[in-house]
Design an enzyme around this catalytic site. Structure first.
Site, PDB file in Angstrom:
ATOM      1  N   CYS B  68       0.857  -1.190   0.000  1.00  0.00           N
ATOM      2  CA  CYS B  68       0.000   0.000   0.000  1.00  0.00           C
ATOM      3  C   CYS B  68       0.894   1.241   0.000  1.00  0.00           C
ATOM      4  CB  CYS B  68      -0.866  -0.017   1.256  1.00  0.00           C
ATOM      5  SG  CYS B  68      -1.811   1.488   1.524  1.00  0.00           S
ATOM      6  N   SER B  70       0.871   3.609   1.941  1.00  0.00           N
ATOM      7  CA  SER B  70       1.308   3.942   3.302  1.00  0.00           C
ATOM      8  C   SER B  70       2.537   3.128   3.702  1.00  0.00           C
ATOM      9  CB  SER B  70       0.161   3.742   4.300  1.00  0.00           C
ATOM     10  OG  SER B  70      -0.313   2.426   4.220  1.00  0.00           O
ATOM     11  N   HIS B  73       5.316   5.094   2.241  1.00  0.00           N
ATOM     12  CA  HIS B  73       5.604   6.316   2.986  1.00  0.00           C
ATOM     13  C   HIS B  73       6.246   6.049   4.341  1.00  0.00           C
ATOM     14  CE1 HIS B  73       2.446   8.440   0.370  1.00  0.00           C
ATOM     15  NE2 HIS B  73       3.651   8.696  -0.072  1.00  0.00           N
ATOM     16  N   HIS B  97      -1.144  -5.100   5.076  1.00  0.00           N
ATOM     17  CA  HIS B  97      -2.545  -5.149   5.520  1.00  0.00           C
ATOM     18  C   HIS B  97      -3.516  -5.384   4.369  1.00  0.00           C
ATOM     19  CE1 HIS B  97      -1.680  -0.905   4.543  1.00  0.00           C
ATOM     20  NE2 HIS B  97      -2.887  -0.940   4.038  1.00  0.00           N
ATOM     21  N   GLU B  98      -3.041  -5.485   3.146  1.00  0.00           N
ATOM     22  CA  GLU B  98      -3.946  -5.791   2.024  1.00  0.00           C
ATOM     23  C   GLU B  98      -3.745  -7.253   1.667  1.00  0.00           C
ATOM     24  OE1 GLU B  98      -3.118  -3.075  -1.153  1.00  0.00           O
ATOM     25  OE2 GLU B  98      -3.614  -1.304   0.042  1.00  0.00           O
ATOM     26  N   CYS B 136     -16.225   2.443  21.950  1.00  0.00           N
ATOM     27  CA  CYS B 136     -16.228   3.906  22.082  1.00  0.00           C
ATOM     28  C   CYS B 136     -17.517   4.458  21.458  1.00  0.00           C
ATOM     29  CB  CYS B 136     -15.002   4.511  21.394  1.00  0.00           C
ATOM     30  SG  CYS B 136     -15.016   4.318  19.602  1.00  0.00           S
ATOM     31  N   CYS B 139     -17.879   3.815  17.604  1.00  0.00           N
ATOM     32  CA  CYS B 139     -18.162   2.405  17.345  1.00  0.00           C
ATOM     33  C   CYS B 139     -19.590   2.050  17.746  1.00  0.00           C
ATOM     34  CB  CYS B 139     -17.174   1.512  18.090  1.00  0.00           C
ATOM     35  SG  CYS B 139     -15.543   1.430  17.300  1.00  0.00           S
ATOM     36  N   ILE B 225      -6.889   3.774  -5.234  1.00  0.00           N
ATOM     37  CA  ILE B 225      -8.242   4.095  -4.764  1.00  0.00           C
ATOM     38  C   ILE B 225      -9.087   4.651  -5.898  1.00  0.00           C
ATOM     39  CG2 ILE B 225      -9.589   5.436  -3.088  1.00  0.00           C
ATOM     40  CD1 ILE B 225      -7.664   3.132  -2.003  1.00  0.00           C
ATOM     41  N   GLU B 245      -6.269  11.963 -15.304  1.00  0.00           N
ATOM     42  CA  GLU B 245      -5.008  11.343 -14.878  1.00  0.00           C
ATOM     43  C   GLU B 245      -3.961  11.578 -15.966  1.00  0.00           C
ATOM     44  OE1 GLU B 245      -3.634   9.408 -12.225  1.00  0.00           O
ATOM     45  OE2 GLU B 245      -1.918   9.669 -13.569  1.00  0.00           O
ATOM     46  N   ARG B 250      -1.291   4.691 -15.787  1.00  0.00           N
ATOM     47  CA  ARG B 250      -2.464   4.722 -14.905  1.00  0.00           C
ATOM     48  C   ARG B 250      -3.749   4.813 -15.711  1.00  0.00           C
ATOM     49  NH1 ARG B 250      -1.302   4.427  -9.285  1.00  0.00           N
ATOM     50  NH2 ARG B 250       0.847   3.704  -9.370  1.00  0.00           N
TER      51      ARG B 250
END
Lengths: 397, 397, 397, 397
Positions: B68, B70, B73, B97-98, B136, B139, B225, B245, B250
């Site tokens: 990803c 992130s 980065h 995480h993907e 919380c 949530c 995304i 784009e 892309r």
């Protein structure tokens, strides 16, 4: 031909050098960019013929008509003599669009939306100011406030600072429901406030999506629209209605409309106060009604950022050409949104406002001064500088 | 204790002088402001113990895990050596995480939301990345993307660039529905794209309010995304899906996702092109997915202003600290709105995306390169400069 | 005066004993309760004068006009000779309302909603059938399908089984967007299907609230509205579109519209099949388009009860006087709702349908037979008994 | 181990012959079909140990707890000795779920949703009764009222007719906001009414979609839920709130809740009265809270049919197995809809109700009798026959 008195507004068609006639403008007559064209305005009480009506129209004897901020801006001129009002205008015209009155003549197809049959002589009525065409794409889709072929009562078509006004029945709404809740005279005072209250209703209920009972709201700016929004949102079940307004007299009117707390943004930290008053939540709905979005938006945004409230909606109802410096990240993290609001027509707004007025929402304290028709010109001038009065309203015997 | 290979990320806790420990930060361990604290990052393939699971957890053998932005980065550093990634981080941590994989161990209360009974060994699954607390206020109210006590898989908790990953069942989603629609290997490629596609789905459907079939949409920015949003909106019945784009590669991926028209904003007038392609309407939904809102927003706004479309929604999904210079009047006259979008959890998003993938929405062409787990560090570095690749994905035997 | 051919429908005003003239009925001419009044219907091809148009009207040369079920019911009579059609009717009248054609004459105020200027001769157009008044409460509020002063094209006003038809521009919609997507002749075939497709669009998108991409839907009944709903919902991103329909020929048309699965409710267990096809979820939207709600509703309700899907919406679009035996508890436990749907006007429906047709939604295979204007009467009679044909459409050179 | 007094409920597991153990039932312990299984109920005040709490739990000293209709139905038996209550039950259990109290012990992860940090000893609190699991599909999607693995406080888990109750913090809500608006004792009386008021709020605001200020509403049935709905809808800005209720004492409570008009459906024509009171509109929202939908629905439907109001919503909140004979045509012509409502959790309902109570919505007059804990059993029995009392509430020193 019988005659009537009316307040007529004139100005000279003297386009500024950068003005180009738009596709819907009419040379010498009508423009969408008033302040670029009209020079040396004059306001006069004159005699005109009482209008003849067509089969779908209603002739109304005026009982009350309030001065709107746009009336003031039309008569106000810059150093070169051009009018302040930047929008759709066709002069000469009789001003006045926040009115109520009594039906005196009815076309045979002038249907009363309340009863499904034609209006009756003697009916108390008010009217929308936006004369939507009913046949363009926005009108056909149900968005008359965005009509592509709009005319405006008191801007391009003769308005209600007059003894009589003619309006097509599609824009007219019965005030009969107010009888029983108000004294005779107050029906018409209330009725003259349906239009500005509908602007507020459109902003906070239709465009802002309303609130759930128990939500908090913040109104920025205590002009007539902000004040009307207070009354509507209080009625809609806001837990706390907060008004941000530096003027003492406006704040006092806010209290009459039901505000719970007042912030003086010149003396207090807006964000800190809102968070303190709302148990650190902030508000579900923020109404920008000050006309200074560049000034007030950073405070709104900081409050959204620091408060716990998700899904806040910022409704921008006051007109301004200023850029709003919006931070996407705040709207992402807080699941917030921003909407623009314009108009008062459609969506059942007028009849809902009338039903609210008939069931306890009394706006008449917004009228701080009553005058005669003949005094309207001087009071339009007065409002160019006076900040104490809220609504100045012409009342008729 | 059995061991596994994993890509671990470390950095030194060396707060910048202007950094203050936040209320939820943990000294030396966790911060909400990654780029203010973490210095001299390193990425290594190491051995760790295979995690033990609790009664509500699932252990998954990874089959595919994509890189990803992130991740990129996090490993990227400024001239002082601080990491680029500005958000929630707790190091050292296994990234990733993907992902998708096969269930190998199941707690006895690890309920499969699809069946209502515990997951079965052998089930194909994926997972949310946002580990919302479930207790919380956000949530409890149904907004897990705005959890006040969020943990993040692959950011603060060991992630899926590993042979195995442990996740609480509440975040896990079955991919069994994909069987039958995909070849064995492709199930897991598709499954690794559920998370980023869900970010797009949340943006355009949940936050943007979706579209009516026949509406036009414009996507600004063809990153993962934006590309996923194309597929979702095409499927949602957009009449015309337009991608703005400048990158050729892309844009080509956009075509694979179903885009109808491509605008090169560096070479063409955005507004003119959009209006020409849409019969002068413009779009119902504009997705800001470029991360350059200050640059692209004026074009969006001009298109809204000049087009006939009412009720346009601008969804800001890409993160940026830049101010968006918004003109209230445009949003008023065009009845437009602006919303921020964050996250991928809740609202039935994951299962809807999986159902779409099971019924024809094939995103796997977004994966432009497949690598082994051991090659992940170098490919994370590669993506700091390479603009041709879209998803680089670790695949496992 | 130039003449044209048209299919005119007549019947005798012979009210049944239990009929009372309603408040909007006109003795001998118009009633809201057709089947209580009109006796001994006749259908003839006659010559009439080509209509003159007013300033807001458009004269259209017909290119295609389909037979609607209501046309069939008007010409069908019970044993006492009264017509089947129970609704608003004023005879004699030219039938026909599912049409398209070419503009041949335009009033100077006959605005094209697509361009904002008057229609041009040669424009391809279609029209709504519901001639809403634009000035009653429902029209003013944005609900023209519920106009209190409705007229209907081909029911109370001369329709389009004719060489020419006159319609006010507010009901007319441009088909120019179809050019480029269809061959010349097919533009008009497609155009004649905009009206029935809009009935389906209103039902599933406007009234049913649409779906989120990835939801499942079930259509009960493969008549023209059910079939059009299939195409719309498939385009709206349904994961699975299921049609319940016993007729083989209708089921085959369903496949052409994009249905994923067909249930024969006479031979299969509806609930079991739906649950099996949907991974035990059931559907987000059920469209009752069979006209047998008392028969099919228990199956719908059982499926809602047994499936895991929450928030199901049952849309009732087919007309029937039968009671629906609804169990509140099912709607409580499953968070379900039920809505009624009527009409095709307003809400941007026509232009959305046209945009869908212009971008790939081809409905023309619903037209199973093309005839000449002169053959319309016999084909209206044919459809009283024939169940194989879907749309029979008059085409003109 | 310290002890406390509590009202415990027991019954024998003696399944009727037609009972089959369901997939989630537990032999001898728990069933979803109470009235099919439990026989010979007994209610006793006993001593139990004060519960130990876990890290996410809160121990509350009870200050007030009201008797709910379901408590009454649990203790009521048919001629064979089976209990009336048909739903989810696990006995023996301490009854009581409409409560408020003071926090006396707090787990270190027992977060207060209002502050984001753990509850403090001394905090005034209330709690949801529905113990949703937080990990099934409905919970993950944001619909905890439809949790697939629900437990219920006072039905399957020890409740609050006790000196102390233990609840997981996720279900607990702070009442601190009420301080300042109520006298000390009244805080807890008000607090014990949050749960039933939330059932009403969920019905009319969340499920019914709320109203626009100025709409009319009709409540059918003046039990606790109907009465609470009156207060909520009055606050939400209803122009006219009408209660249909034959009992004089209930009607009087309706007036205390703010009702504008009362209809006695046994003596008056419901439809005629509603239309007369609403200027022939009818209501935007009808709440079926009588439990007699088969009886009252035809009147609701006739009122929708004869009134001018479009878009009416009928919300069915009272439980009944009776079929509702719904006429699709009425819902089509009037653009109406019908929804079922269940529960009180999620959607921000509890905190909104608490904020309403903190800002003027005083429900405490619903409590018509205060008793001690020891008197609860006899008062549960009393309510099997007494129709005069509304809430009977145990108060604690």
């Amino acid at each position: 031909m019988p005659k009537m008195k009316t307040v007529t507004f004139s100005a000279n068609w003297e386009p500024k050098s950068d003005f180009k006639l738009g596709p819907k403008d009419i040379e010498g007559k009508l423009t969408y960019l008033g302040s670029k064209v009209w020079r040396n305005p004059t306001l006069q009480v004159v005699e005109k013929e009482i209008p003849e009506i067509g089969p779908t129209e209603v002739l109304t004897k005026i009982k009350a008509c309030g001065i709107c901020g746009s009336d003031v801006h039309m008569a106000q001129k810059d150093e070169e003599g051009y009018i302040f009002y930047p929008g759709l205008t066709a002069f000469p015209v009789s001003l006045g669009h926040e009115f109520s009155g009594i039906v005196v003549k009815v076309g045979n197809k002038a249907i009363d939306k309340r009863t499904g049959i034609p209006y009756q002589e003697g009916d108390a009525v008010t009217s929308e100011e936006m004369l939507w065409c009913g046949r363009c794409r926005p009108c056909a889709d149900g968005y008359p406030n965005h009509c592509e072929r709009l005319q405006e009562l008191g801007f391009t078509v003769d308005g209600a600072f007059a003894e009589y006004v003619k309006v097509d029945s599609r824009y007219v709404w019965s005030l009969e429901e107010l009888k029983g809740s108000y004294k005779e005279a107050d029906i018409f005072l209330a009725g003259s406030l349906v239009e500005p209250t509908s602007v507020a209703y459109n902003a906070v209920i239709e465009r802002g999506g309303g609130i759930c009972p128990g939500d908090n709201v913040v109104i920025i700016g205590g002009g007539p629209i902000g004040l009307a929004a207070i009354a509507v949102l209080k009625r809609a079940g806001a837990a706390r209605v907060i008004l941000s307004e530096p003027s003492k007299s406006r704040a006092d009117l806010g209290k009459k409309m039901g505000v719970d707390y007042i912030i003086n943004p010149l003396e207090e930290d807006f964000t800190q106060r809102v968070l303190k008053l709302t148990d650190n939540l902030g508000a579900k709905l923020y109404l920008e009604a000050s006309g200074l979005p560049d000034k007030v938006f950073p405070d709104i945004e900081r409050t959204i950022w620091e408060g716990k409230q998700l899904n806040s909606v910022v409704v921008v109802v006051a007109r301004s050409a200023k850029k709003i410096p919006l931070t996407g990240e705040v709207f992402q993290v807080r699941r917030a949104s921003m909407v623009g609001s314009q108009g008062h027509s459609g969506h059942g707004i007028f009849p809902h406002v009338i039903s609210l007025m008939a069931s306890g929402m009394d706006m008449t304290s917004l009228i701080t001064k009553k005058v005669s028709l003949g005094e309207i010109p001087e009071n339009i001038i007065l409002l160019q500088t006076n900040r104490e009065e809220c609504k100045i309203t012409a009342v008729f015997d």
